[in-house]
Design an enzyme around this catalytic site. Structure first.
Site, PDB file in Angstrom:
ATOM      1  N   LYS A 116      24.094  60.367 178.700  1.00  0.00           N
ATOM      2  CA  LYS A 116      23.787  59.584 177.205  1.00  0.00           C
ATOM      3  C   LYS A 116      22.431  58.644 177.521  1.00  0.00           C
ATOM      4  CE  LYS A 116      29.152  58.972 176.734  1.00  0.00           C
ATOM      5  NZ  LYS A 116      30.644  59.568 177.704  1.00  0.00           N
ATOM      6  N   HIS A 130      27.783  54.452 175.998  1.00  0.00           N
ATOM      7  CA  HIS A 130      26.695  54.878 175.559  1.00  0.00           C
ATOM      8  C   HIS A 130      26.246  52.807 175.478  1.00  0.00           C
ATOM      9  CE1 HIS A 130      27.207  58.411 173.962  1.00  0.00           C
ATOM     10  NE2 HIS A 130      25.953  58.544 173.871  1.00  0.00           N
ATOM     11  N   SER A 166      27.059  58.843 169.650  1.00  0.00           N
ATOM     12  CA  SER A 166      27.528  57.825 170.239  1.00  0.00           C
ATOM     13  C   SER A 166      28.383  57.614 169.229  1.00  0.00           C
ATOM     14  CB  SER A 166      26.528  56.887 170.714  1.00  0.00           C
ATOM     15  OG  SER A 166      27.453  55.587 171.027  1.00  0.00           O
ATOM     16  N   MET A 167      29.983  57.289 169.881  1.00  0.00           N
ATOM     17  CA  MET A 167      31.024  57.179 169.003  1.00  0.00           C
ATOM     18  C   MET A 167      30.797  55.944 168.056  1.00  0.00           C
ATOM     19  SD  MET A 167      32.967  59.548 169.345  1.00  0.00           S
ATOM     20  CE  MET A 167      34.714  59.200 168.456  1.00  0.00           C
ATOM     21  N   GLY A 168      30.201  54.974 169.746  1.00  0.00           N
ATOM     22  CA  GLY A 168      29.985  53.686 169.293  1.00  0.00           C
ATOM     23  C   GLY A 168      29.230  52.896 168.354  1.00  0.00           C
TER      24      GLY A 168
END
Length: 120
Positions: free
Chosen positions: A20, A48, A89-91
């Site tokens: 990542k 992340h 990135s999910m966040g």
């Protein structure tokens, strides 16, 4: 101890593997405000946010400000001299991989550095 933007490395990533990464905007709030964008990534990070939290606390300790611009993944093959940037990135959302790629090319001059928005 204050750090200047010029002293801050543009790229710090693992020497190989799939991991990542985050794209981070860093700036100085001095009398002569400046900014730059840096790339950070390593396989030891589960999320992340692990990368960003580590980097941001270090940057702020050195008198600079920062903001995450998104993330993704890097496939770094040092034997073949290739780096492929992809995913999101999910966040933090998807980083602008074209910017990441241009920054990576400044350090990995003899590499084939590519990107795609596909994949996770």
């Amino acid at each position: 101890m204050a750090l200047t933007l010029a002293e801050l490395e543009d790229v710090l990533i693992d020497p190989g593997g799939v991991f990542k990464y985050v794209l981070i905007r860093v700036w100085s709030e001095s009398d002569n405000p400046q900014e730059k964008t840096i790339v950070r990534g390593w396989a030891s990070a589960e999320y992340h946010a692990d990368i960003y939290e580590q980097v941001s606390s270090w940057i702020q300790k050195h008198g600079l400000q920062c903001e995450c611009q998104g993330g993704g993944r890097i496939n770094h093959n040092s034997a073949k001299k290739t780096i492929h940037v992809y995913g999101y990135s999910m966040g933090y959302g998807r980083a602008k991989h074209e910017i990441t790629t241009e920054i990576l090319k400044t350090k990995y001059l003899d590499y084939n550095v590519t990107w795609a928005n596909e994949g996770y």
